[in-house]
Design a protein around this motif. Sequence first.
Motif, mmCIF file in Angstrom:
data_model
loop_
_atom_site.group_PDB
_atom_site.id
_atom_site.type_symbol
_atom_site.label_atom_id
_atom_site.label_comp_id
_atom_site.label_asym_id
_atom_site.label_seq_id
_atom_site.Cartn_x
_atom_site.Cartn_y
_atom_site.Cartn_z
ATOM 1 N N GLN A 13 7.212 2.009 -0.768
ATOM 2 C CA GLN A 13 8.212 1.933 -1.833
ATOM 3 C C GLN A 13 7.637 1.464 -3.162
ATOM 4 O O GLN A 13 8.078 1.925 -4.223
ATOM 5 C CB GLN A 13 9.344 1.005 -1.398
ATOM 6 N N TYR A 14 6.663 0.548 -3.119
ATOM 7 C CA TYR A 14 6.200 -0.071 -4.368
ATOM 8 C C TYR A 14 4.671 0.014 -4.551
ATOM 9 O O TYR A 14 4.170 -0.496 -5.550
ATOM 10 C CB TYR A 14 6.631 -1.543 -4.421
ATOM 11 N N GLY A 15 3.976 0.625 -3.613
ATOM 12 C CA GLY A 15 2.523 0.759 -3.757
ATOM 13 C C GLY A 15 1.772 -0.551 -3.563
ATOM 14 O O GLY A 15 0.627 -0.675 -4.002
ATOM 15 N N LEU A 16 2.371 -1.523 -2.883
ATOM 16 C CA LEU A 16 1.728 -2.822 -2.656
ATOM 17 C C LEU A 16 0.959 -2.800 -1.348
ATOM 18 O O LEU A 16 1.471 -2.395 -0.318
ATOM 19 C CB LEU A 16 2.770 -3.933 -2.605
ATOM 20 N N VAL A 17 -0.282 -3.245 -1.403
ATOM 21 C CA VAL A 17 -1.083 -3.379 -0.180
ATOM 22 C C VAL A 17 -1.852 -4.687 -0.219
ATOM 23 O O VAL A 17 -2.038 -5.262 -1.282
ATOM 24 C CB VAL A 17 -2.078 -2.208 -0.013
#
Length: 454
Positions: free
Chosen positions: A450-454
């Motif tokens: 959803q937000y491209g957070l890793v």
Amino acid sequence: MKRTLALFLSFVLTAAAALPVLADDRAVPAPSAADSQQSAASSAVSSAAASEEASAGSAAGSADSSQTPAADGQAASSEQGGDPLAVLSAQSVQSEQLKSENSSGSLTYESLRAVLKKYNENILSLDGQLKDLNNVTTSSMWDAILWLGELKGNVTSSLKDLPAEAPTPELQPAYDGLAASLRAAEQLLSMQISTMQGQRNTLGDSTESAKNTLNDAINQVIKGAETLYAAIISMEDGLDAMERGLETMDRAVAITEKRLELGMASEFEAETMRHQRSQLQSQMESLKFQITSSKLTLEGMCGMELNGTVKLAPLPQPSDPELDAVSYDKALGTAMGRNVDVLNAQISYDTDTSGANKHALAAAKRNFAAKFKTVCITIPEDRRLVAAAQETVDFQQRSFDIAAKKYELGMLSHEEYLSAQNDLTSAQDDLRAAQRDLFSAYRAYENAVQYGLV
């Protein structure tokens, strides 16, 4: 003589008016224009006096009136809310309470994002910066370019209309200097137009890059709050387990002390058990402090009263269909297209397809893909561990049921019954821990997609 007397009386009146101020060590406001006019009027009246008796009377009357403006000033200051130069004392600062916008005393994980976006000051500040960037346009810069282009056209036209030779030899140096100035102005305007055109071309890219960074910062704050929420739940579960362990330790201490009375245990053994209990109690107090301090942090992030007592609802568990839908291959493109590093590297590459930007984009994509792959493969493993923990709970439940039946029939001691109960609760604790790990892994997958957070 009268003029000298008037000057002297004016000095006396000024000194009399200053005495209350000098006697009071508090800071007071500077005299107003009205006070200055009143003092001047008093001086004029006293200068009109002809005798020492009248002068003395004027001085006494002025001394009384000199205190009246101060009293009036204090009353006006009280009406206006106090002395403008007054400062807060250390005690008043300590008693000053921060105003809490959020009056709720509980939180759910599902509502956490909405609460943060409404009350968190850092997010509100970032959102305000984001709105300011949305208002940035290149229209004003384009108007400036057009204006410079029109100005350059006028300079070029003037340069063309300027005769090559002056009407007289004496004016030729002036004509040559004017022509040189016009040519320099023409070149300068050309450089400014070229620079502004380049800035206009890159302004949109810079704005989009800044928007990506601000959006990522907002999501990072929310992700941090979600991580803190899950950590507090984990600590509260750990505290419950430690409390049960303390109850078990209390029984062990009581048994050892009874064995000591019967001569079946040494004093050292009893002291060892008491020391172990004391250590466990200390660890519990430390964990309580960590829970309270963590809740204070979460309350501050959510704009709540800073009490350290916020009630947190249990973590929601992902359903089997949601877990079945996890796919690295299907979600990689979507997740990668929302990662801030990939987005900004793509903007730089679209502006300049040089080798450096090309390799930077490839590195950003590869780094994200590797991290996202780890997120995806963690979910099946954690899911397997939850299933194994559930099997252990089922086995311990059957074992406890058997132990309870034997205890009811008098075939099992009370201590053995409690031991079987502890085995069951420990297995249930392990199951909850495995479920928390699975939830965290799935939430990491959602954040990536959803937000491209890793």
